[in-house]
Scaffold this motif. Structure first.
Motif: not given
Ligand SMILES: Nc1ncnc2c1ncn2[C@@H]1O[C@H](COP(=O)(O)OP(=O)(O)OP(=O)(O)O)[C@@H](O)[C@H]1O
Length: 227
Positions: A97-101, A104-109, A111-118, A155-159
């Motif tokens: 139900e969520l959009s692609a964007a 992405l925001r939700y997955a990053l959140h 994973a504990g790695t939120p990212q700025p919109e740009p 984008l999550g940047g995990k090792a």
């Protein structure tokens, strides 16, 4: 032999046995993976690639053996390990139900790695998803869904990336994007375990191969490649 003052591998498997086995039964897997290295897990359908990745991801309890993170058994310090690892399974883990964007925001959140919109917008462009950023995920094609899940991992940047057939459903341009993302991850000192029927395309000097067919035939695992 490793010099006494050399850092331990970032990820290791020691005598790891899957309770599911493969077509030839149960055989222990051993490997050592250093920063900047990729382990390509290959083998026939049912040879145990997914089971190995699920054990590494903590989703399948091994029958025997251990997973080592920076030389220590992950069971002794699971939080540090899980905070450093991203797992891509056969499914993409999207919310239809969520959009692609939003996915992405939700997955990053999560994973504990939120990212700025740009950065989110830039990554959507990199993966050629900017045209469908507002579409509900359930409307995305198979390849678009895979690209979105991969964008979240990058984008999550995990090792440590554990990727189970990340190339499934990808077109030629996306395969190239995946190869470039893996190269950049390794160049930045990351590590990756990738199960795939394709060669990952990363530089041979940074790539080990674990052939689950060999190990099934021989009764033990062989890891070859960089030392
Ligand atoms: N949920 C399950 N319960 C019991 N056995 C399973 C389960 N999933 C897989 N297996 C068995 O474990 C073995 C290894 O399967 P696995 O999915 O790890 O193979 P794979 O190498 O990833 O295969 P593929 O290339 O088809 O994805 C197979 O014999 C399979 O039948």
């Amino acid at each position: 032999m490793r010099p006494a003052d050399a850092p331990p591998p970032v990820l290791g498997a020691r005598g790891l046995v899957s309770r599911r086995g493969g077509p030839r039964g149960l055989a222990p897997v051993d490997f050592e993976l250093h920063a900047g290295q990729l382990l390509h897990v290959r083998g026939a359908n049912g040879s145990g690639k997914t089971s190995l990745l699920r054990m590494l991801a903590g989703l399948l309890r091994p029958l025997a053996g251990s997973v080592l993170w920076h030389g220590g058994d992950v069971r002794r310090a699971p939080s540090a390990y899980f905070a450093s690892m991203a797992f891509l399974a056969h499914g993409n883990g999207l919310c239809g139900e969520l959009s692609a964007a939003e996915n992405l925001r939700y997955a990053l959140h999560v994973a504990g790695t939120p990212q700025p919109e740009p950065r989110i917008a830039e990554t959507l462009r990199d993966w050629r998803l900017d045209g469908c950023a507002g579409l509900p995920a359930l409307r995305l094609s198979q390849g678009q869904s895979r690209r979105l899940a991969l964008a979240a991992i990058v984008l999550g940047g995990k090792a440590l990336w554990l990727l189970d057939e990340p190339d499934a459903g990808l077109d030629a341009a996306s395969l190239e994007q995946l190869r470039a993302a893996l190269d950049a991850h390794l160049a930045a000192g990351g590590a990756a375990v990738v199960a795939s029927h394709r060669e990952p395309g990363t530089a041979a000097a940074h790539t080990q191969t674990l052939d689950m067919d060999d190990y099934a035939d021989a009764g033990y695992a062989v890891a070859v490649g960089v030392t």
